[in-house]
Design an enzyme around this catalytic site. Structure first.
Site, PDB file in Angstrom:
ATOM      1  CD  GLU A  45      34.881  38.365  38.110  1.00  0.00           C
ATOM      2  OE1 GLU A  45      35.742  39.124  37.615  1.00  0.00           O
ATOM      3  OE2 GLU A  45      33.842  38.770  38.655  1.00  0.00           O
ATOM      4  CG  ASP A  70      39.819  39.623  45.056  1.00  0.00           C
ATOM      5  OD1 ASP A  70      40.703  39.863  45.898  1.00  0.00           O
ATOM      6  OD2 ASP A  70      39.926  39.931  43.860  1.00  0.00           O
ATOM      7  CG  ASP A 119      49.675  40.151  39.787  1.00  0.00           C
ATOM      8  OD1 ASP A 119      50.456  40.110  38.809  1.00  0.00           O
ATOM      9  OD2 ASP A 119      50.000  40.602  40.897  1.00  0.00           O
ATOM     10  CG  ASP A 155      46.274  43.933  30.479  1.00  0.00           C
ATOM     11  OD1 ASP A 155      46.002  43.182  31.439  1.00  0.00           O
ATOM     12  OD2 ASP A 155      47.234  44.720  30.483  1.00  0.00           O
TER      13      ASP A 155
END
Length: 217
Positions: A45, A70, A119, A155
């Site tokens: 991920e 990350d 982002d 989104d």
């Protein structure tokens, strides 16, 4: 707030399920065998944030290994701590910049990649930072197995449209796609996993875009 971040950074240093920066170089090509101690398929991920997707995928699929990636250690802390507390052994976290992913994963090493609410980098000047920019997609294609699968949940409609344009350029095979996951017939236990950011977006009544694809070889 600063003290809390420092505390989390310090605690992450002690977590056995977290690998930081150059500490991950030694696992390139052998994450499953040497980090997890098995030969299970490897799933990543990217920009995992607090690691909700990574951890919940690991719970759903104990027959696979999962790594959340990350650069922000204070975010990784949450997912890593949850995994340790719940004894989830098929999940780990890697703190690196995703631009350097080829230094940490070998050709054909990864079975599946998730990109969850990255982002969108909407400014034209920041296109190179978008995680579905062609240079990033080329890197993913290199580390994915021949039939490797990729997923994107976002989104941001603009970022979603941009991604579809790039997939067309790559002549990628889109297996599933929707501009509203929760009003589609695609929603299932996997797509119902909600990250911290997704919950915020849903509270604002935003639609969630999703696409799954394979690269042409």
């Amino acid at each position: 707030m600063a003290k809390d971040k420092l505390r989390k950074f310090a605690e992450v240093e002690t977590f056995k399920n977290v690998v930081q920066l150059d500490g991950g170089l030694k696992y390139r090509g052998k994450w499953s065998s040497e980090f997890f101690g098995n030969d299970k398929p490897l799933v990543l991920e990217l920009a995992c944030g607090k690691g909700e997707y990574t951890v919940n995928l690991a719970k759903l699929f104990p027959e696979r290994n999962f790594i959340g990636i990350d650069y922000k250690g204070n975010r990784i802390w949450r997912g890593a701590k949850t995994a340790l507390e719940e004894g989830i052994v098929n999940v780990g976290f890697l703190r690196i910049q995703i631009e350097k992913i080829l230094e940490f994963f070998d050709e054909n090493e990864v079975s599946e990649i998730w990109i969850t609410f990255p982002d969108p980098q909407p400014q034209d000047s920041r296109e190179k930072k978008r995680l579905t920019n062609p240079k990033f997609l080329q890197r993913y294609k290199f580390i994915l197995k021949k039939d490797g699968i990729m997923h994107l949940k976002t989104d941001n409609d603009g970022f979603y449209a941009y991604t579809l344009e790039q997939l067309a350029f790559f002549e990628a095979q889109k297996n599933k796609e929707t501009t509203d996951v929760y009003k589609s017939n695609l929603v299932n236990d996997v797509l119902s996993i909600k990250t911290y950011y997704e919950r915020k977006y849903l509270a604002l009544d935003k639609n969630i875009n999703y696409v799954q694809w394979k690269f042409s070889k």
